[in-house]
Design an enzyme around this catalytic site. Sequence first.
Site, PDB file in Angstrom:
ATOM      1  N   ALA A   1       0.840  -1.204   0.000  1.00 13.01           N
ATOM      2  CA  ALA A   1       0.000   0.000   0.000  1.00 13.01           C
ATOM      3  C   ALA A   1       0.868   1.244   0.000  1.00 13.01           C
ATOM      4  O   ALA A   1       1.997   1.229   0.475  1.00 13.01           O
ATOM      5  CB  ALA A   1      -0.911   0.026   1.232  1.00 13.01           C
ATOM      6  N   GLU A   2       0.303   2.317  -0.542  1.00 15.34           N
ATOM      7  CA  GLU A   2       0.842   3.648  -0.288  1.00 15.34           C
ATOM      8  C   GLU A   2       0.349   4.046   1.101  1.00 15.34           C
ATOM      9  O   GLU A   2      -0.846   3.913   1.391  1.00 15.34           O
ATOM     10  CB  GLU A   2       0.343   4.643  -1.331  1.00 15.34           C
TER      11      GLU A   2
ATOM     12  N   THR B   1      -5.607  -0.111   8.695  1.00 14.19           N
ATOM     13  CA  THR B   1      -5.178   0.888   9.668  1.00 14.19           C
ATOM     14  C   THR B   1      -6.348   1.368  10.515  1.00 14.19           C
ATOM     15  O   THR B   1      -7.512   1.318  10.077  1.00 14.19           O
ATOM     16  CB  THR B   1      -4.555   2.099   8.943  1.00 14.19           C
ATOM     17  N   ASP B   2      -6.045   1.871  11.715  1.00 10.56           N
ATOM     18  CA  ASP B   2      -7.094   2.469  12.555  1.00 10.56           C
ATOM     19  C   ASP B   2      -7.549   3.819  12.011  1.00 10.56           C
ATOM     20  O   ASP B   2      -8.582   4.349  12.432  1.00 10.56           O
ATOM     21  CB  ASP B   2      -6.633   2.603  14.008  1.00 10.56           C
ATOM     22  N   GLU B   3      -6.829   4.374  11.055  1.00  9.42           N
ATOM     23  CA  GLU B   3      -7.181   5.689  10.523  1.00  9.42           C
ATOM     24  C   GLU B   3      -8.503   5.669   9.748  1.00  9.42           C
ATOM     25  O   GLU B   3      -9.098   6.723   9.511  1.00  9.42           O
ATOM     26  CB  GLU B   3      -6.047   6.235   9.659  1.00  9.42           C
TER      27      GLU B   3
ATOM     28  N   TYR C   1      -5.352   9.135   2.182  1.00 13.29           N
ATOM     29  CA  TYR C   1      -4.793   7.833   2.561  1.00 13.29           C
ATOM     30  C   TYR C   1      -5.822   6.968   3.277  1.00 13.29           C
ATOM     31  O   TYR C   1      -6.096   5.831   2.880  1.00 13.29           O
ATOM     32  CB  TYR C   1      -3.561   8.005   3.452  1.00 13.29           C
ATOM     33  N   SER C   2      -6.415   7.495   4.349  1.00 14.41           N
ATOM     34  CA  SER C   2      -7.348   6.680   5.133  1.00 14.41           C
ATOM     35  C   SER C   2      -8.603   6.345   4.331  1.00 14.41           C
ATOM     36  O   SER C   2      -9.173   5.260   4.483  1.00 14.41           O
ATOM     37  CB  SER C   2      -7.708   7.380   6.437  1.00 14.41           C
TER      38      SER C   2
ATOM     39  N   LYS D   1      -7.725   3.379   2.182  1.00 15.58           N
ATOM     40  CA  LYS D   1      -7.668   2.147   2.967  1.00 15.58           C
ATOM     41  C   LYS D   1      -9.072   1.701   3.373  1.00 15.58           C
ATOM     42  O   LYS D   1      -9.374   0.498   3.386  1.00 15.58           O
ATOM     43  CB  LYS D   1      -6.789   2.337   4.197  1.00 15.58           C
TER      44      LYS D   1
ATOM     45  N   ASP E   1       0.215  22.908  11.069  1.00 14.70           N
ATOM     46  CA  ASP E   1      -0.380  21.578  11.044  1.00 14.70           C
ATOM     47  C   ASP E   1      -0.760  21.191   9.624  1.00 14.70           C
ATOM     48  O   ASP E   1      -1.030  22.054   8.782  1.00 14.70           O
ATOM     49  CB  ASP E   1      -1.617  21.549  11.945  1.00 14.70           C
TER      50      ASP E   1
ATOM     51  N   PRO F   1      -3.330  19.588   6.795  1.00 16.29           N
ATOM     52  CA  PRO F   1      -4.794  19.619   6.677  1.00 16.29           C
ATOM     53  C   PRO F   1      -5.427  18.316   7.155  1.00 16.29           C
ATOM     54  O   PRO F   1      -4.914  17.228   6.887  1.00 16.29           O
ATOM     55  CB  PRO F   1      -5.014  19.811   5.172  1.00 16.29           C
ATOM     56  N   GLY F   2      -6.540  18.438   7.867  1.00 13.07           N
ATOM     57  CA  GLY F   2      -7.295  17.255   8.270  1.00 13.07           C
ATOM     58  C   GLY F   2      -6.581  16.345   9.240  1.00 13.07           C
ATOM     59  O   GLY F   2      -6.829  15.136   9.264  1.00 13.07           O
TER      60      GLY F   2
END
Length: 346
Positions: free
Chosen positions: A81-82, A130-132, A155-156, A159, A284, A286-287
């Site tokens: 995965a990326e 992932t937990d994300e 990303y999340s 996934k 920070d 984003p998101g």
Amino acid sequence: MKVLVTGGAGFIGSAVVRLAVERGHEVINLDALTYAACLDNVAPVARSSLYTFEQADIRDRAALDRILLSHNPDAILHLAAESHVDRSIDGPAAFIDTNITGTATLLDAARAHWEAQGRPESFRFHHVSTDEVFGTLGDTGLFTEDTPYDPRSPYSASKASSDHLVRAWHETYGLPVLLTNCSNNYGPYHFPEKLIPVVILKALAGEPIPVYGTGENVRDWLYVEDHADALLTVLEKGQVGRSYNIGGHNEMRNIDLVRAICGLLDERRPDASPHADLITFVTDRPGHDMRYAIDASRIQNELGWTPSVTVEEGLARTVDWFLDNEEWWRALQKRDGVGRRLGTKA
């Protein structure tokens, strides 16, 4: 067991490969060798008669069909995965392509192979996530396997999509699948663009250590070798169609984690001033999810697995490994994007 591991030259995948071979499993490592992969990660087992490497992309159906026919694995452990959130902000298309399209291609190749072999009941397709995918938590609460999906980054989201595909192939075609969702991993061979290696390497170089926002974001840290052990446990004993959360029981604010690493480096490589003086707060991304925390009671109660490494012990091991393996990480620092600030697009 003969296991096909996708992404076996990456950080978590290579830990699985090393442990599986050590335990006597036959392993086929399928990896496209993209920027975050490194065959040095599997050097400790590369000469074993139980280890085979196949360079292929999970989006290449012809290559997948050839490899599955040639090796006829008992199980597929899908980790390719990326995975870097910052990169997904700057370039989401690669995450959609690999994590969604690639997983769909692999699932259908696995289904075709499983059916051609007579649909053996012992076959497993284990998808590592992932937990994300669950989004973000407030000050209290834990992610369970029944937490609704609420991904916040490209990303999340990619996934989460792949998780849904795996469940769909199980419900529609009967493919015997397993799913796991893990918390943040760390440990030896961690690619240098991720938080803990960044802190170590910036501190060693005497450069500013970037911390997003005010460093209040909380993560549950899971030592990568514990994760590899959990994945093999699920593969061997997990119930088909079931998902298992894997956590380290080690919640820490990012700023506390960074300070702990600096303290370890003060002991091992003392400088004129404490390494924590290098901490620099940056805008920070984003998101940025505020808090992740895992309820890992299902895997403990049903399969008897618990993490064995505390975050204090794991950080010490990780710092020592990076200090002892400078040749490994210096070579990777030359790869595209490593060492640059990514994920800044609003």
